[in-house]
Write a protein that holds these residues in place. Structure first.
Motif, PDB file in Angstrom:
ATOM      1  N   PRO A  99       0.797  -1.237   0.000  1.00  0.00           N
ATOM      2  CA  PRO A  99       0.000   0.000   0.000  1.00  0.00           C
ATOM      3  C   PRO A  99       0.826   1.282   0.000  1.00  0.00           C
ATOM      4  N   GLY A 100       2.124   1.193   0.284  1.00  0.00           N
ATOM      5  CA  GLY A 100       2.937   2.405   0.369  1.00  0.00           C
ATOM      6  C   GLY A 100       2.766   3.070   1.725  1.00  0.00           C
ATOM      7  N   GLY A 101       3.479   4.169   1.928  1.00  0.00           N
ATOM      8  CA  GLY A 101       3.411   4.875   3.202  1.00  0.00           C
ATOM      9  C   GLY A 101       4.725   5.551   3.514  1.00  0.00           C
ATOM     10  N   ILE A 102       5.226   5.389   4.744  1.00  0.00           N
ATOM     11  CA  ILE A 102       6.495   5.969   5.144  1.00  0.00           C
ATOM     12  C   ILE A 102       7.487   4.859   5.456  1.00  0.00           C
ATOM     13  N   GLY A 103       8.662   4.962   4.878  1.00  0.00           N
ATOM     14  CA  GLY A 103       9.743   4.022   5.141  1.00  0.00           C
ATOM     15  C   GLY A 103      11.017   4.794   5.429  1.00  0.00           C
ATOM     16  N   ARG A 104      12.077   4.070   5.752  1.00  0.00           N
ATOM     17  CA  ARG A 104      13.350   4.706   6.095  1.00  0.00           C
ATOM     18  C   ARG A 104      14.439   4.214   5.151  1.00  0.00           C
ATOM     19  N   VAL A 105      15.110   5.167   4.529  1.00  0.00           N
ATOM     20  CA  VAL A 105      16.228   4.863   3.643  1.00  0.00           C
ATOM     21  C   VAL A 105      17.510   4.846   4.470  1.00  0.00           C
ATOM     22  N   ALA A 106      18.278   3.762   4.394  1.00  0.00           N
ATOM     23  CA  ALA A 106      19.527   3.647   5.142  1.00  0.00           C
ATOM     24  C   ALA A 106      20.683   3.466   4.159  1.00  0.00           C
ATOM     25  N   LYS A 151      24.115  -0.113  -3.336  1.00  0.00           N
ATOM     26  CA  LYS A 151      23.171  -0.971  -2.623  1.00  0.00           C
ATOM     27  C   LYS A 151      22.840  -0.338  -1.277  1.00  0.00           C
ATOM     28  N   ILE A 152      21.553  -0.218  -0.992  1.00  0.00           N
ATOM     29  CA  ILE A 152      21.113   0.399   0.256  1.00  0.00           C
ATOM     30  C   ILE A 152      20.061  -0.476   0.931  1.00  0.00           C
ATOM     31  N   ALA A 153      19.598  -0.032   2.088  1.00  0.00           N
ATOM     32  CA  ALA A 153      18.528  -0.727   2.803  1.00  0.00           C
ATOM     33  C   ALA A 153      17.334   0.210   2.932  1.00  0.00           C
ATOM     34  N   PHE A 154      16.158  -0.379   2.954  1.00  0.00           N
ATOM     35  CA  PHE A 154      14.920   0.381   3.094  1.00  0.00           C
ATOM     36  C   PHE A 154      14.039  -0.382   4.079  1.00  0.00           C
ATOM     37  N   GLN A 155      13.599   0.292   5.147  1.00  0.00           N
ATOM     38  CA  GLN A 155      12.854  -0.379   6.213  1.00  0.00           C
ATOM     39  C   GLN A 155      11.483   0.252   6.392  1.00  0.00           C
ATOM     40  N   ILE A 156      10.470  -0.609   6.547  1.00  0.00           N
ATOM     41  CA  ILE A 156       9.088  -0.180   6.764  1.00  0.00           C
ATOM     42  C   ILE A 156       8.552  -0.949   7.964  1.00  0.00           C
ATOM     43  N   ASP A 157       7.783  -0.294   8.824  1.00  0.00           N
ATOM     44  CA  ASP A 157       7.217  -1.025   9.952  1.00  0.00           C
ATOM     45  C   ASP A 157       5.835  -0.501  10.305  1.00  0.00           C
ATOM     46  N   TRP A 167       5.055  -5.251  13.053  1.00  0.00           N
ATOM     47  CA  TRP A 167       5.874  -5.955  12.075  1.00  0.00           C
ATOM     48  C   TRP A 167       6.897  -4.997  11.477  1.00  0.00           C
ATOM     49  N   SER A 168       7.945  -5.579  10.916  1.00  0.00           N
ATOM     50  CA  SER A 168       9.000  -4.799  10.290  1.00  0.00           C
ATOM     51  C   SER A 168       9.485  -5.530   9.049  1.00  0.00           C
ATOM     52  N   VAL A 169       9.644  -4.795   7.957  1.00  0.00           N
ATOM     53  CA  VAL A 169      10.130  -5.374   6.699  1.00  0.00           C
ATOM     54  C   VAL A 169      11.399  -4.641   6.274  1.00  0.00           C
ATOM     55  N   LEU A 170      12.415  -5.397   5.872  1.00  0.00           N
ATOM     56  CA  LEU A 170      13.670  -4.831   5.404  1.00  0.00           C
ATOM     57  C   LEU A 170      13.871  -5.190   3.936  1.00  0.00           C
ATOM     58  N   VAL A 171      14.029  -4.161   3.110  1.00  0.00           N
ATOM     59  CA  VAL A 171      14.288  -4.344   1.678  1.00  0.00           C
ATOM     60  C   VAL A 171      15.733  -3.939   1.410  1.00  0.00           C
ATOM     61  N   GLN A 172      16.483  -4.785   0.708  1.00  0.00           N
ATOM     62  CA  GLN A 172      17.860  -4.465   0.348  1.00  0.00           C
ATOM     63  C   GLN A 172      18.030  -4.596  -1.157  1.00  0.00           C
ATOM     64  N   GLY A 173      18.713  -3.624  -1.742  1.00  0.00           N
ATOM     65  CA  GLY A 173      18.907  -3.652  -3.175  1.00  0.00           C
ATOM     66  C   GLY A 173      19.528  -2.373  -3.686  1.00  0.00           C
ATOM     67  N   PRO A 174      19.867  -2.340  -4.971  1.00  0.00           N
ATOM     68  CA  PRO A 174      20.483  -1.139  -5.542  1.00  0.00           C
ATOM     69  C   PRO A 174      19.476  -0.009  -5.732  1.00  0.00           C
ATOM     70  N   ALA A 175      19.948   1.212  -5.510  1.00  0.00           N
ATOM     71  CA  ALA A 175      19.114   2.402  -5.719  1.00  0.00           C
ATOM     72  C   ALA A 175      19.680   3.196  -6.889  1.00  0.00           C
ATOM     73  N   ILE A 210      14.245  -9.387   0.450  1.00  0.00           N
ATOM     74  CA  ILE A 210      13.167  -8.829   1.299  1.00  0.00           C
ATOM     75  C   ILE A 210      12.957  -9.790   2.457  1.00  0.00           C
ATOM     76  N   THR A 211      13.121  -9.268   3.659  1.00  0.00           N
ATOM     77  CA  THR A 211      12.930 -10.074   4.870  1.00  0.00           C
ATOM     78  C   THR A 211      12.035  -9.309   5.837  1.00  0.00           C
ATOM     79  N   GLY A 212      11.423 -10.032   6.749  1.00  0.00           N
ATOM     80  CA  GLY A 212      10.557  -9.352   7.709  1.00  0.00           C
ATOM     81  C   GLY A 212      10.269 -10.209   8.922  1.00  0.00           C
ATOM     82  N   ARG A 213       9.866  -9.525   9.984  1.00  0.00           N
ATOM     83  CA  ARG A 213       9.500 -10.212  11.229  1.00  0.00           C
ATOM     84  C   ARG A 213       8.248  -9.562  11.808  1.00  0.00           C
ATOM     85  N   ARG A 214       7.498 -10.359  12.544  1.00  0.00           N
ATOM     86  CA  ARG A 214       6.279  -9.884  13.171  1.00  0.00           C
ATOM     87  C   ARG A 214       6.271 -10.299  14.642  1.00  0.00           C
TER      88      ARG A 214
END
Length: 218
Positions: A99-106, A151-157, A167-175, A210-214
């Protein structure tokens, strides 16, 4: 709704977050749908009993409905008595962030490790957000070499303070900066930065992992 106060906006937010109708919330809170509509559309505060029933119906707290935790980090309360930490598969992670929303670019910026919040959308399986040309992410997320990405990380929770779950999802990949010829298509995703201003530079993160935990109760 020009007359809606902070309480009304929070009621609407939590009701829509849970996918409930006004009638469903009103029934659980033991009030008429008409009165709930009044609270959503007018700057007013009900009596204490009604507030507690309303908070329970919306699976939140009275403090949250009244904005008491507005300036504090989420997750202030204690953990559940017997929490369970579950590892989510990629399909579930993608469903949650779709759905989209707010995430954090690391990323490793010019001034050291950097984490910044952005509004994002998912477009053709990739994370898309907008930033200002010439800003930190414009410079730090570009190698200046064609075909070479960082390559960076992007986190959404998501955090449910009332139930102490989340829950928290971590996306890793090239930007990479979206090429001019693709901007029109990516702009159709409708990502709108809350920060406003001239943020016409689109950046796309192509997920490689893409990994995540709840966290939830028994």
């Amino acid at each position: 709704m020009a007359g809606t106060g902070d309480l009304g906006r929070r009621i609407i937010h939590h009701r829509e977050r849970l996918g409930l109708t006004r009638e469903q919330v009103a029934e659980h809170a033991e009030m008429s749908p008409g009165y709930l509509k009044y609270l959503e559309e007018n700057a007013d505060t009900p009596d204490t009993g009604s507030l507690y029933r309303l908070a329970d119906a919306l699976r939140t707290t009275v403090d949250d409905l009244l904005g008491g935790g507005h300036d504090r980090p989420p997750g202030h309360g204690p953990a559940m008595a017997h929490p369970t930490l579950e590892t989510m598969d990629e399909a579930e992670c993608r469903r949650l962030i779709e759905p989209g929303g707010i995430g954090r670019v690391a990323f490793n910026g010019s001034h050291g490790p950097t984490v910044l919040p952005v509004n994002y959308k998912v477009h053709d399986g990739a994370i898309v957000f907008r930033t200002a040309a010439g800003g930190a992410m414009d410079q730090d997320l570009s190698t200046g070499l064609e075909g070479v990405d960082i390559k960076i990380a992007f986190q959404i929770d998501n955090i449910d303070e009332a139930n102490r779950e989340g829950w928290s999802v971590l996306v890793q990949g090239p930007a990479h900066h979206v090429p001019p010829g693709e901007v029109a298509a990516v702009a159709g995703a409708g990502v709108t930065p809350w920060a406003g201003g001239e943020r016409q530079l689109f950046i796309r993160i192509v997920p490689q992992q893409i990994t995540g935990r709840r966290i939830h109760g028994m």
